[in-house]
Design a protein around this motif. Sequence first.
Motif, PDB file in Angstrom:
ATOM      1  N   ARG A 230       0.709  -1.262   0.030  1.00 11.80           N
ATOM      2  CA  ARG A 230       0.010  -0.198  -0.081  1.00 11.80           C
ATOM      3  C   ARG A 230       0.965   1.177   0.051  1.00 11.80           C
ATOM      4  N   PRO A 231       0.477   2.429  -0.583  1.00 14.47           N
ATOM      5  CA  PRO A 231       1.388   3.552  -0.778  1.00 14.47           C
ATOM      6  C   PRO A 231       1.814   4.103   0.655  1.00 14.47           C
ATOM      7  N   SER A 232       1.028   4.011   1.762  1.00 16.81           N
ATOM      8  CA  SER A 232       1.684   4.429   3.016  1.00 16.81           C
ATOM      9  C   SER A 232       2.930   3.720   3.237  1.00 16.81           C
ATOM     10  N   ALA A 233       2.805   2.298   2.910  1.00 16.30           N
ATOM     11  CA  ALA A 233       3.912   1.372   3.195  1.00 16.30           C
ATOM     12  C   ALA A 233       5.041   1.414   2.341  1.00 16.30           C
ATOM     13  N   THR A 234       5.029   2.085   1.447  1.00 18.10           N
ATOM     14  CA  THR A 234       6.121   2.217   0.256  1.00 18.10           C
ATOM     15  C   THR A 234       7.413   1.837   0.532  1.00 18.10           C
ATOM     16  N   PHE A 235       7.962   2.754   1.600  1.00 15.87           N
ATOM     17  CA  PHE A 235       9.440   2.700   1.941  1.00 15.87           C
ATOM     18  C   PHE A 235       9.725   1.325   2.753  1.00 15.87           C
ATOM     19  N   TYR A 236       8.899   1.050   3.464  1.00 14.23           N
ATOM     20  CA  TYR A 236       9.328  -0.089   4.316  1.00 14.23           C
ATOM     21  C   TYR A 236       9.048  -1.180   3.599  1.00 14.23           C
ATOM     22  N   GLY A 237       7.958  -1.282   2.627  1.00 13.64           N
ATOM     23  CA  GLY A 237       7.567  -2.472   1.891  1.00 13.64           C
ATOM     24  C   GLY A 237       8.648  -2.928   0.957  1.00 13.64           C
ATOM     25  N   CYS A 238       9.277  -1.732   0.158  1.00 14.12           N
ATOM     26  CA  CYS A 238      10.126  -1.793  -0.922  1.00 14.12           C
ATOM     27  C   CYS A 238      11.582  -2.191  -0.194  1.00 14.12           C
ATOM     28  N   ALA A 239      11.798  -1.671   1.240  1.00  9.72           N
ATOM     29  CA  ALA A 239      13.135  -2.129   1.633  1.00  9.72           C
ATOM     30  C   ALA A 239      12.873  -3.599   2.015  1.00  9.72           C
ATOM     31  N   LEU A 240      12.025  -4.350   2.382  1.00  9.34           N
ATOM     32  CA  LEU A 240      11.690  -5.591   2.639  1.00  9.34           C
ATOM     33  C   LEU A 240      11.883  -6.490   1.164  1.00  9.34           C
ATOM     34  N   THR A 241      11.128  -5.915   0.147  1.00  5.18           N
ATOM     35  CA  THR A 241      11.264  -6.336  -0.947  1.00  5.18           C
ATOM     36  C   THR A 241      12.429  -6.740  -1.497  1.00  5.18           C
ATOM     37  N   ARG A 242      13.653  -5.344  -1.408  1.00  2.00           N
ATOM     38  CA  ARG A 242      14.773  -5.291  -1.756  1.00  2.00           C
ATOM     39  C   ARG A 242      15.700  -6.494  -1.235  1.00  2.00           C
ATOM     40  N   HIS A 243      15.243  -6.667   0.090  1.00  2.00           N
ATOM     41  CA  HIS A 243      15.961  -7.655   0.979  1.00  2.00           C
ATOM     42  C   HIS A 243      15.845  -8.911   0.610  1.00  2.00           C
ATOM     43  N   PHE A 244      14.600  -9.354   0.170  1.00  2.00           N
ATOM     44  CA  PHE A 244      14.225 -10.535  -0.257  1.00  2.00           C
ATOM     45  C   PHE A 244      14.947 -10.993  -1.741  1.00  2.00           C
ATOM     46  N   GLU A 245      15.063  -9.997  -2.471  1.00  2.00           N
ATOM     47  CA  GLU A 245      15.926  -9.881  -3.857  1.00  2.00           C
ATOM     48  C   GLU A 245      17.479 -10.253  -3.380  1.00  2.00           C
ATOM     49  N   ALA A 246      17.811  -9.552  -2.267  1.00  2.00           N
ATOM     50  CA  ALA A 246      19.377  -9.957  -2.062  1.00  2.00           C
ATOM     51  C   ALA A 246      19.510 -11.238  -1.568  1.00  2.00           C
ATOM     52  N   MET A 247      18.546 -11.905  -0.966  1.00  2.00           N
ATOM     53  CA  MET A 247      18.718 -13.310  -0.618  1.00  2.00           C
ATOM     54  C   MET A 247      18.465 -14.260  -1.572  1.00  2.00           C
ATOM     55  N   GLY A 248      18.263 -13.684  -2.970  1.00  2.00           N
ATOM     56  CA  GLY A 248      17.877 -14.488  -4.058  1.00  2.00           C
ATOM     57  C   GLY A 248      16.658 -14.981  -4.394  1.00  2.00           C
ATOM     58  N   VAL A 249      15.622 -14.478  -3.654  1.00  2.00           N
ATOM     59  CA  VAL A 249      14.271 -14.846  -3.785  1.00  2.00           C
ATOM     60  C   VAL A 249      13.571 -14.050  -4.974  1.00  2.00           C
ATOM     61  N   TYR A 250      12.972 -14.765  -6.073  1.00  2.00           N
ATOM     62  CA  TYR A 250      12.364 -13.949  -6.995  1.00  2.00           C
ATOM     63  C   TYR A 250      11.070 -13.280  -6.369  1.00  2.00           C
ATOM     64  N   CYS A 251      11.014 -12.107  -6.816  1.00  2.00           N
ATOM     65  CA  CYS A 251       9.950 -11.083  -6.502  1.00  2.00           C
ATOM     66  C   CYS A 251       9.189 -10.628  -7.775  1.00  2.00           C
ATOM     67  N   LEU A 252       7.963 -10.870  -7.758  1.00  2.00           N
ATOM     68  CA  LEU A 252       7.135 -10.816  -8.996  1.00  2.00           C
ATOM     69  C   LEU A 252       7.092  -9.466  -9.573  1.00  2.00           C
ATOM     70  N   ASN A 253       7.183  -8.178  -8.543  1.00  2.00           N
ATOM     71  CA  ASN A 253       7.594  -6.858  -8.909  1.00  2.00           C
ATOM     72  C   ASN A 253       8.591  -6.348  -8.040  1.00  2.00           C
ATOM     73  N   SER A 254       9.702  -6.065  -8.621  1.00  4.67           N
ATOM     74  CA  SER A 254      10.853  -5.486  -7.807  1.00  4.67           C
ATOM     75  C   SER A 254      10.991  -4.317  -7.253  1.00  4.67           C
ATOM     76  N   ALA A 255      11.711  -4.343  -6.246  1.00  6.51           N
ATOM     77  CA  ALA A 255      11.540  -2.935  -5.182  1.00  6.51           C
ATOM     78  C   ALA A 255      11.878  -1.980  -6.268  1.00  6.51           C
ATOM     79  N   SER A 256      12.870  -1.960  -7.176  1.00 12.39           N
ATOM     80  CA  SER A 256      13.143  -0.718  -7.838  1.00 12.39           C
ATOM     81  C   SER A 256      11.954  -0.395  -8.810  1.00 12.39           C
ATOM     82  N   SER A 257      11.291  -1.227  -9.321  1.00 12.22           N
ATOM     83  CA  SER A 257      10.183  -0.981 -10.153  1.00 12.22           C
ATOM     84  C   SER A 257       8.960  -0.331  -9.310  1.00 12.22           C
ATOM     85  N   ILE A 258       8.809  -0.678  -8.112  1.00  6.99           N
ATOM     86  CA  ILE A 258       7.490  -0.456  -7.271  1.00  6.99           C
ATOM     87  C   ILE A 258       8.010   1.204  -7.053  1.00  6.99           C
TER      88      ILE A 258
END
Length: 458
Positions: A230-258
Motif C-alpha cells: 500500500r502507498p503508505s507502506a512504500t518505503f518499508y515494503g520496498c526495503a523488505l522486497t529489496r532484501h528478499f531480492e538480495a537473498m535470491g528470492v524471486y519477486c514478481l515486482n521488483s523493489a526498484s520498479s515499485i
Amino acid sequence: MNSENKIIVGRDEWCSFPEINIPAVKCRVDSGAKTSALHATNITPFKKNGIPWIKFDVHPLQNDGKTTISCEAKVHDKRKVKSSSGNSELRFVIKTTLSIAEETWDVELTLTNRDNMGYRMLLGRQAMTGKMLVDPESYCLLGQPTDDLLKQHYHSKVVKKTGLKIGLLASNPNLYSNRRIIEAGEEKGHEVEFLNIKDCYIKLDGKNPEMHYRGGRILSDFDAIIPRIRPSATFYGCALTRHFEAMGVYCLNSASSITKSRDKLFALQLLINSGLPIPISGFANSPLDTEELINMVGGAPLIVKLLEGTQGKGVVLAETKKAAESLINAFKSLKANILVQEFIKEANGEDIRCFVVNGKIIASMKRTAAPGEFRANIHMGGIASLVKITKEEKKVALLATKTMGLKVAGVDIIRGEKGPLLLEVNSSPGLEGIEGISERNIAGTMIEAIEKDLKFIK
C-alpha cells in the motif's frame, strides 16, 4: 539414577513424546525457564465431542522443515508466557507424556514457533522438579540416536514438496485481491503464506542476510514473493522486497520498479522519456510561480494532484483560475508536493484500466465517474464496464509497464482528442473490479507468471 532416584542429565538431551507420536527430539535442558516449550506450527483449534482440542505440526529435527509430524492433543490451558527476549505471548498448553531414560511422566508443554531457536524443544524446571539433576558442563549424558536411527524414525514423515512456496507481502489479509491470490496459488498446488509487512524485519549481514518474521521466525525457504504494498507502506515494503531480492528470492515486482511507479513525478519523467503521451503537467516549488504554472497547462479548469495520493485521494479539480491559485498556494503552504495537470474535458469522466501481466494485457475495463464526480473511480461510486482497447492504447499500456520495469501493473489511460493519454502506472492494482467485469482468473495468471519465470514444471 542416583541415590535420590533422580536422572542426571546434561545441558541438552534427547527425549520422546509417545502420545503425540514424536519418537525423538533434542531438547535444551533449562532450569532457568519455568515452563517447557515445543516447536509447533499451523496451530489450529477445534472441538472433539464438545471439548477443545488443537491440531499442530512439529518439525522435530533442527534446521529441517521437511520432516513433519502432524499432532493432535486436548487443550490443557491457554496462558501468557514471557520468552527469553522478554516478550509475552499467549500460548496453547497441552499435557502429554515425556519419555526419557526409560522413565515416563506427564508434563505440560506450551506450543510456539521455535524456528529461530537452537532447539526444537525446551525442557523447563516445572517438568524436571523431583525427576532430574542437571550437570551443565555435560551434554547428551543419556546418549543420542544415530543418523540411521533418526532416518528409521522419520523416513515416512518427510513431506515432499509438490509446489512452490510463495509469500504474499501485504498489509491486509482480508482484502479481496489478497484472498484471491492465495486461493489461486493453492488451487495450483502451491503453498501461499500471507506475510504482513509490519511484522517483517531485516538482518543486514554481508555473509548471511536474513528476513525475520513475527516471533523471530526466519523466512528462509520461499521460492517467490508477491509484493502488494500500500502507498503508505512504500518505503518499508520496498526495503523488505529489496532484501528478499538480495537473498535470491524471486519477486514478481521488483523493489526498484515499485519505487519508480510510486514517485509520480519521477514516473512521468521516465514515461515521457520513452515517448509516451501524458496530459501536460507542471511542477514547481515556489508559490511565486503559481500563475505561470497554471498557464503552462492551458489554464483552468485544471487538475491538482498530491504526489503521495492514491485511489483518487488527493486529486482535486480547480474549475477557475482563482480556485486554482487558492488551491495550489494552500498545498504549497503545507509543504505538500503537487502536480498541476491539464484537464481533459473530452474524456467525459471516463478512463481505461489495462491489467498487464508478464508483458501481456490480460483484461481491460472502462471506468465511468459517478454523477457529480470528475474522476472515474469505482471506489467512489464509479461504474466499471468491459471495453475493447485500440492498438495504440495497447501499445501505450505495454510500453508504460516495460518502462517501469513491472511484471504486474494496472495502467490507467484516458482518451483525448489526439489519442490516448497515460495517467498512471499502478504497481499493486486491485483485482476485484476487473475480475468481476472480465470474468478472467487474473490472480491465477499472476501465479502462472511466477511459474513461467521460475521454470516450474508441474
